[in-house]
Write a protein that holds these residues in place. Structure first.
Motif, mmCIF file in Angstrom:
data_model
loop_
_atom_site.group_PDB
_atom_site.id
_atom_site.type_symbol
_atom_site.label_atom_id
_atom_site.label_comp_id
_atom_site.label_asym_id
_atom_site.label_seq_id
_atom_site.Cartn_x
_atom_site.Cartn_y
_atom_site.Cartn_z
ATOM 1 N N ALA A 141 -18.303 -27.703 -3.889
ATOM 2 C CA ALA A 141 -17.562 -28.679 -3.094
ATOM 3 C C ALA A 141 -17.742 -30.089 -3.641
ATOM 4 O O ALA A 141 -16.803 -30.896 -3.636
ATOM 5 N N SER A 144 -15.425 -30.500 -6.612
ATOM 6 C CA SER A 144 -14.040 -30.693 -6.177
ATOM 7 C C SER A 144 -13.835 -32.072 -5.567
ATOM 8 O O SER A 144 -12.776 -32.686 -5.748
ATOM 9 N N SER A 145 -14.834 -32.562 -4.844
ATOM 10 C CA SER A 145 -14.716 -33.887 -4.237
ATOM 11 C C SER A 145 -14.627 -34.979 -5.297
ATOM 12 O O SER A 145 -13.837 -35.914 -5.181
ATOM 13 N N PRO A 173 -12.383 -29.689 -1.250
ATOM 14 C CA PRO A 173 -13.812 -29.343 -1.164
ATOM 15 C C PRO A 173 -14.054 -27.942 -0.606
ATOM 16 O O PRO A 173 -15.008 -27.273 -1.018
ATOM 17 N N LEU A 174 -13.205 -27.492 0.312
ATOM 18 C CA LEU A 174 -13.358 -26.133 0.843
ATOM 19 C C LEU A 174 -13.095 -25.101 -0.251
ATOM 20 O O LEU A 174 -13.836 -24.123 -0.393
ATOM 21 N N ALA A 177 -15.967 -25.118 -2.621
ATOM 22 C CA ALA A 177 -17.121 -24.393 -2.091
ATOM 23 C C ALA A 177 -16.964 -22.897 -2.327
ATOM 24 O O ALA A 177 -17.930 -22.205 -2.697
ATOM 25 N N GLY A 217 -16.116 -26.137 -9.584
ATOM 26 C CA GLY A 217 -15.451 -26.820 -8.474
ATOM 27 C C GLY A 217 -14.598 -27.977 -8.948
ATOM 28 O O GLY A 217 -13.529 -28.248 -8.403
#
Length: 245
Positions: A141, A144-145, A173-174, A177, A217
């Motif tokens: 996450a 990705s963030s 972010p989901l 994760a 991610g």
């Protein structure tokens, strides 16, 4: 210099396409959109003129012109204040995820150290394993963030950041994760079947896996696309090329 001109023209045409695809929410916004489209059309006409060899000063002027148009169109799509608020909130979320990942990992390592030399039951081993999966997911996450924050900045500079795009970014972010957890499970497959006096989750190994989870991610879009293509191939859901047309 020709390469600079080509890049500038491509950016201008990309902005023109974005302007044409946008549906103004009000008559005032529509009028402003038409003004920007007219100005952009004039710029594209200059950039696409044949057999030209513009000076550096001309290129700088055209580039500044395009940047102004990108900024003004971005204000129509999403005001600067809303963008800054989104960046601050995403940064805060990223920080909280990082704190959670470090805290849970530290707790698991402390639990491992306290249990050194003591036989660990299958239930305790499973609990540690699940905890590490959670930490890997958190690192995914985080990746990705970070990718989201970079993309928000790039889209804002290009004048293509809109509310629907931002909403999609908040879900990244989901997905990151999920990717991070999958990476951990793939790498650690079968590591539960070890001796009772071993946690199978050494610190150096776990840190490498978490780095892989964060990187996966960060490139979550490509990972999900390849996973989707693999599942389609395995399930036989890909369209038959022989039936095309």
């Amino acid at each position: 210099m020709a390469e600079d001109l080509t890049t500038l023209l491509a950016s201008a045409r990309g902005l023109q396409e974005a302007m044409g695809a946008w549906s103004p929410p009000s008559q005032q916004a529509k009028s402003r959109q038409e003004e920007l489209q007219q100005s952009l059309g004039s710029l594209i006409t200059l950039l696409s003129a044949p057999d030209q060899n513009p000076a550096d000063q001309d290129l700088k002027g055209w580039s500044a012109w395009l940047q102004v148009l990108q900024t003004e169109f971005q204000e129509l799509l999403m005001p600067r204040q809303a963008v800054m608020k989104a960046v601050r909130s995403m940064s805060a979320v990223t920080g909280l995820i990082a704190l959670a990942a470090v805290a849970i990992h530290a707790l698991l390592l402390y639990y491992q150290e306290m249990g050194t030399g003591v036989s660990i039951s299958p239930m305790e081993r499973t609990a540690i394993y699940i905890g590490m999966v959670v930490v890997a997911g958190l690192w995914g996450a985080i990746g990705s963030s970070v990718a989201t924050l970079i993309d928000i900045g790039q889209r804002y500079m290009n004048g293509s950041l809109s509310y629907p795009v931002l909403v999609d970014h908040y879900t990244k972010p989901l997905r990151g994760a999920f990717v991070g957890a999958v990476i951990f499970l793939l790498v650690q497959a079968g590591l539960l079947n070890v001796q009772d006096n071993d946690t199978a989750l050494g610190e150096q190994r776990s840190l490498v896996i978490f780095a892989m989870a964060a990187l996966s991610g960060f490139y979550e879009d490509g990972f999900m696309a390849k996973t989707r293509a693999l599942l389609e191939a395995l399930l036989g859901t890909q369209p038959n090329k022989g039936q095309a047309g």
